[in-house]
Scaffold this active site. Structure first.
Site, PDB file in Angstrom:
ATOM      1  N   HIS A 134      42.590  46.019  39.342  1.00  0.00           N
ATOM      2  CA  HIS A 134      42.883  45.447  38.033  1.00  0.00           C
ATOM      3  C   HIS A 134      43.037  43.934  38.184  1.00  0.00           C
ATOM      4  CE1 HIS A 134      44.262  45.360  33.920  1.00  0.00           C
ATOM      5  NE2 HIS A 134      45.216  44.538  34.297  1.00  0.00           N
ATOM      6  N   SER A 170      45.278  43.266  41.524  1.00  0.00           N
ATOM      7  CA  SER A 170      46.091  44.331  42.127  1.00  0.00           C
ATOM      8  C   SER A 170      45.226  45.555  42.347  1.00  0.00           C
ATOM      9  CB  SER A 170      47.227  44.747  41.179  1.00  0.00           C
ATOM     10  OG  SER A 170      47.964  43.632  40.721  1.00  0.00           O
ATOM     11  N   ASP A 212      47.250  51.352  33.783  1.00  0.00           N
ATOM     12  CA  ASP A 212      47.552  50.223  34.684  1.00  0.00           C
ATOM     13  C   ASP A 212      49.024  50.170  35.103  1.00  0.00           C
ATOM     14  OD1 ASP A 212      44.869  49.449  34.467  1.00  0.00           O
ATOM     15  OD2 ASP A 212      45.269  48.172  32.735  1.00  0.00           O
TER      16      ASP A 212
HETATM   17  C1  GAR Z   1      36.617  43.240  37.792  1.00  0.00           C
HETATM   18  O1  GAR Z   1      37.186  41.971  37.614  1.00  0.00           O
HETATM   19  C2  GAR Z   1      37.669  44.306  37.746  1.00  0.00           C
HETATM   20  O2  GAR Z   1      38.900  43.918  38.294  1.00  0.00           O
HETATM   21  C3  GAR Z   1      37.813  44.519  36.272  1.00  0.00           C
HETATM   22  O3  GAR Z   1      36.507  44.445  35.764  1.00  0.00           O
HETATM   23  C4  GAR Z   1      35.724  43.597  36.605  1.00  0.00           C
HETATM   24  C5  GAR Z   1      34.518  44.373  37.015  1.00  0.00           C
HETATM   25  O4  GAR Z   1      33.600  43.551  37.673  1.00  0.00           O
HETATM   26  N1  GAR Z   1      38.426  45.762  35.978  1.00  0.00           N
HETATM   27  C6  GAR Z   1      39.165  45.992  34.913  1.00  0.00           C
HETATM   28  O5  GAR Z   1      39.384  45.158  34.055  1.00  0.00           O
HETATM   29  C7  GAR Z   1      39.735  47.392  34.826  1.00  0.00           C
HETATM   30  N2  GAR Z   1      40.678  47.489  33.792  1.00  0.00           N
HETATM   31  P1  GAR Z   1      32.550  44.154  38.669  1.00  0.00           P
HETATM   32  O6  GAR Z   1      31.820  45.270  37.895  1.00  0.00           O
HETATM   33  O7  GAR Z   1      31.618  43.023  38.934  1.00  0.00           O
HETATM   34  O8  GAR Z   1      33.244  44.658  39.890  1.00  0.00           O
END
Ligand code: GAR
Length: 207
Positions: free
Chosen positions: A116, A143, A152
């Protein structure tokens, strides 16, 4: 000569571009990494991460949530069935933007982790970077946590911090946090897969 310990069969669930997914796949290519990325599941056919996973030779499945309408559990039953067919032991959510029902979360309790983009318990939910800027915090980050039914709110396994710099906008801050995510998540998954970190009676235990 002693046999290598078995690597935990891990599925990554994604909704988007999959940069965290790619970092986990890369880490799991290391000879001593305790998890094997056995499957990537996306809930959207246009998730860019699917193509990236295939390019790395990882099995993929797309289970589109839309035909299931409001029946979240029916969608999750389809995902769960695929995970069982593929003998998955651990799940890493990586930018998976569906809220999971208590049914699914309890079924995978202790074997389901998420990354997260905030220093939990701050900024649960979405738009974490914009909210951090709006709140005027001087420090932000990411986190990795065990997933519990409340969004979360699960016990934190690991965190990484970044400064919020003068002039930061949402994009700049998101990029600084993402850089940390890509190191933090492979480390945290390794700790869980090796058993060094476990969820015991709702609390993170380290050994
Ligand atoms: C990441 O920043 C992850 O932490 C976030 O979405 C992005 C995905 O990027 N996750 C959340 O917000 C979950 N609630 P990615 O597909 O390039 O890994």
């Amino acid at each position: 000569m002693s046999a290598e310990p078995p690597r935990r069969r891990t599925a990554i669930l994604i909704s988007g571009r999959g940069s965290n997914m790619a970092a986990l796949i890369a880490a799991a290519q290391g000879p001593d990494y305790p998890a094997e990325i056995a499957l990537v599941v996306a809930n959207r056919p246009d998730a860019g991460g699917l193509e990236r996973a295939r390019g790395e030779g990882v099995a993929t499945a797309c289970i589109d949530h839309r035909p299931f309408g409001r029946d979240r559990e029916a969608f999750e039953r389809a995902v769960d069935e695929r995970l069982r067919i593929d003998q998955i032991e651990l799940i890493a959510l990586a930018g998976f933007m569906r809220i999971l029902t208590p049914w699914f979360v309890r079924r995978w309790e202790g074997r389901l982790i998420n990354i997260h983009p905030s220093l939990l318990p701050l900024f649960r939910g979405t738009h974490t970077h914009a909210r951090a800027l709006e709140a005027g915090v001087t420090e932000h980050g990411c986190s990795v946590h065990f997933v519990v039914p409340e969004l979360d709110a699960g016990p934190v396994i690991a965190q990484a911090r970044v400064p919020v710099l003068p002039g930061d906008d949402e994009g700049a801050l998101a990029a600084r946090v993402l850089e940390q995510e890509l190191t933090l998540y492979p480390q945290a998954l390794a700790e869980v897969a090796s058993g060094r970190v476990a969820l015991v009676e709702g609390v993170v235990r380290r050994s």
